[in-house]
Write a protein that holds these residues in place. Structure first.
Motif, PDB file in Angstrom:
ATOM      1  N   ASP A  51       0.819  -1.218   0.000  1.00 40.45           N
ATOM      2  CA  ASP A  51       0.000   0.000   0.000  1.00 40.45           C
ATOM      3  C   ASP A  51       0.855   1.271   0.000  1.00 40.45           C
ATOM      4  N   VAL A  52       2.056   1.178   0.592  1.00 41.88           N
ATOM      5  CA  VAL A  52       2.880   2.382   0.735  1.00 41.88           C
ATOM      6  C   VAL A  52       3.982   2.505  -0.326  1.00 41.88           C
ATOM      7  N   GLU A  53       4.366   1.390  -0.877  1.00 40.09           N
ATOM      8  CA  GLU A  53       5.478   1.406  -1.830  1.00 40.09           C
ATOM      9  C   GLU A  53       5.202   2.286  -3.070  1.00 40.09           C
ATOM     10  N   PRO A  54       3.999   2.222  -3.656  1.00 37.80           N
ATOM     11  CA  PRO A  54       3.743   3.075  -4.819  1.00 37.80           C
ATOM     12  C   PRO A  54       3.912   4.566  -4.525  1.00 37.80           C
ATOM     13  N   VAL A  55       3.649   4.966  -3.291  1.00 38.17           N
ATOM     14  CA  VAL A  55       3.819   6.382  -2.917  1.00 38.17           C
ATOM     15  C   VAL A  55       5.303   6.702  -2.821  1.00 38.17           C
ATOM     16  N   ARG A  56       6.023   5.829  -2.110  1.00 35.08           N
ATOM     17  CA  ARG A  56       7.473   6.027  -1.966  1.00 35.08           C
ATOM     18  C   ARG A  56       8.161   6.059  -3.329  1.00 35.08           C
ATOM     19  N   ALA A  57       7.699   5.196  -4.231  1.00 33.82           N
ATOM     20  CA  ALA A  57       8.329   5.101  -5.562  1.00 33.82           C
ATOM     21  C   ALA A  57       8.247   6.435  -6.304  1.00 33.82           C
ATOM     22  N   GLN A  58       7.158   7.160  -6.089  1.00 38.59           N
ATOM     23  CA  GLN A  58       6.995   8.446  -6.784  1.00 38.59           C
ATOM     24  C   GLN A  58       7.872   9.538  -6.180  1.00 38.59           C
ATOM     25  N   LEU A  59       8.423   9.246  -5.002  1.00 41.61           N
ATOM     26  CA  LEU A  59       9.251  10.250  -4.328  1.00 41.61           C
ATOM     27  C   LEU A  59      10.742   9.911  -4.456  1.00 41.61           C
ATOM     28  N   GLN A  60      11.060   9.105  -5.469  1.00 41.32           N
ATOM     29  CA  GLN A  60      12.435   8.642  -5.628  1.00 41.32           C
ATOM     30  C   GLN A  60      13.227   9.395  -6.704  1.00 41.32           C
ATOM     31  N   GLY A  61      12.577  10.240  -7.477  1.00 41.87           N
ATOM     32  CA  GLY A  61      13.256  10.903  -8.578  1.00 41.87           C
ATOM     33  C   GLY A  61      14.365  11.834  -8.125  1.00 41.87           C
ATOM     34  N   PRO A  62      15.162  12.357  -9.084  1.00 40.55           N
ATOM     35  CA  PRO A  62      16.272  13.233  -8.707  1.00 40.55           C
ATOM     36  C   PRO A  62      15.829  14.564  -8.088  1.00 40.55           C
ATOM     37  N   GLU A  63      14.562  14.914  -8.319  1.00 43.63           N
ATOM     38  CA  GLU A  63      14.065  16.183  -7.760  1.00 43.63           C
ATOM     39  C   GLU A  63      13.783  16.070  -6.266  1.00 43.63           C
ATOM     40  N   TRP A  64      13.612  14.831  -5.809  1.00 42.46           N
ATOM     41  CA  TRP A  64      13.225  14.635  -4.407  1.00 42.46           C
ATOM     42  C   TRP A  64      14.421  14.282  -3.539  1.00 42.46           C
ATOM     43  N   SER A  65      14.464  14.872  -2.367  1.00 41.39           N
ATOM     44  CA  SER A  65      15.510  14.489  -1.407  1.00 41.39           C
ATOM     45  C   SER A  65      14.875  14.339  -0.030  1.00 41.39           C
ATOM     46  N   HIS A  66      15.472  13.446   0.779  1.00 36.53           N
ATOM     47  CA  HIS A  66      14.957  13.264   2.146  1.00 36.53           C
ATOM     48  C   HIS A  66      15.599  14.349   3.005  1.00 36.53           C
ATOM     49  N   VAL A  67      14.826  15.153   3.660  1.00 29.67           N
ATOM     50  CA  VAL A  67      15.439  16.112   4.584  1.00 29.67           C
ATOM     51  C   VAL A  67      15.407  15.562   6.008  1.00 29.67           C
ATOM     52  N   VAL A  68      14.412  14.752   6.294  1.00 26.97           N
ATOM     53  CA  VAL A  68      14.363  14.057   7.584  1.00 26.97           C
ATOM     54  C   VAL A  68      13.910  12.633   7.295  1.00 26.97           C
ATOM     55  N   ASP A  69      14.607  11.677   7.912  1.00 25.89           N
ATOM     56  CA  ASP A  69      14.255  10.283   7.673  1.00 25.89           C
ATOM     57  C   ASP A  69      14.374   9.542   9.004  1.00 25.89           C
ATOM     58  N   VAL A  70      13.262   9.294   9.619  1.00 28.70           N
ATOM     59  CA  VAL A  70      13.269   8.619  10.916  1.00 28.70           C
ATOM     60  C   VAL A  70      12.642   7.247  10.736  1.00 28.70           C
TER      61      VAL A  70
END
Lengths: 105, 191
Positions: free
Chosen positions: B94-113
């Motif tokens: 259920d969550v992987e398709p959302v994460r997959a869309q946030l993987q491009g070069p434009e996206w960066s993790h600023v906080v990852d807990v």
């Protein structure tokens, strides 16, 4: 019977109306009524205009008021949605910050 | 002729990229919503944000002024929040398709807990387009909660800082600045 009585009897003798009399009377009454009605409206043209304008203003005011109410309801709902989004964003940022702090301690 | 089409396609793509990117929530979330105890669903596009801002102006307090400033920078706010009674109602699928869309070069993790003990995972993604901020996504997975918040637009972490102390945002929160050269910001992981 003297001549006077003879005259009177002739004058008061029942006489049948000509054919279509009742129809003609009714038609004349209808025409008369229409004329009267038309005369009463046409005699007050300013009142007619005033009533027309008043009706238009009423309709415009009503539509505008309704539109305002709908717009206000949509705006208030949108505002509440913004608050929900910010509350959730805030709560999750707080959770992240707590975890980061906890781990760094 | 083909060259004209190619140029038009590039211009269109660039325009769409500049306007924003709405993350698609998988349809499985609708099924999850039916099982959830609490559901929050917010979809506000630019015009609705403008309407909300108009009514916030009427409140005329300091918070409303700051929120209005934030709303002025946004193209959209999209939220899906599901709260369940019991853990384990949603799966990785259920969550992987959302994460997959946030993987491009434009996206960066600023906080990852990612706390594996409490099974809590909060990631704050920042979108950067041509060196400029293009939006923020907060994606949180907890045992009984699933939260997706997208603030689409040229929002700066400082804008969130300005709202600190309100709406549950901690008073001294300082979201790290997105650095296009170094994609990931604060990362904390506990096994």
């Amino acid at each position: 019977m003297d001549p006077f009585e003879e005259h009177l009897k002739n004058a008061l003798r029942r006489e049948e109306p000509r054919a279509g009399f009742a129809g003609r009377v009714r038609a004349r009454i209808t025409v008369q009524e229409k004329r009267t009605r038309r005369a009463s409206w046409s005699s007050l043209p300013r009142l007619r205009w005033a009533l027309g304008i008043l009706l238009c203003v009423g309709i415009v005011a009503g539509v505008s008021y309704r539109h305002d109410q709908v717009e206000r309801a949509r705006g208030e709902a949108a505002k509440q949605q913004v608050y929900v989004a910010l509350r959730l964003a805030g709560a999750k940022m707080q959770l992240a910050e707590l975890k980061v702090r906890h781990l760094s301690e | 002729m083909k060259r004209i089409y190619a140029v038009a396609l590039v211009v269109l793509t660039a325009t769409l990229a500049a306007q924003g990117q709405k993350i698609e929530i998988p349809s499985s979330w609708d099924k999850l919503a039916a099982k959830a105890d609490e559901v929050d669903n917010v979809t506000l596009d630019k015009s609705m944000l403008g309407l909300a801002a108009k009514f916030m102006k009427d409140d005329n307090d300091q918070d409303s002024v700051q929120i209005n400033r934030l709303l002025g920078k946004l193209n959209g706010i999209y939220v899906r929040h599901l709260e369940f009674k019991n853990p384990g109602e949603f799966t990785e699928a259920d969550v992987e398709p959302v994460r997959a869309q946030l993987q491009g070069p434009e996206w960066s993790h600023v906080v990852d807990v990612n706390n594996k003990n409490s099974k809590e995972k909060v990631v704050i993604y920042m979108r950067t387009v041509n060196g400029k901020s293009g939006g923020l996504v907060i994606f949180a997975e907890e045992p009984t909660e699933l939260t997706f918040v997208q603030l689409d637009g040229s929002i700066d972490p400082q804008d969130i800082d300005a709202l600190s102390g309100n709406f549950g945002i901690p008073k001294d929160v300082h979201t790290p600045k997105a650095n296009p050269e170094k994609p990931n910001g604060a990362t904390a992981e506990k096994p």
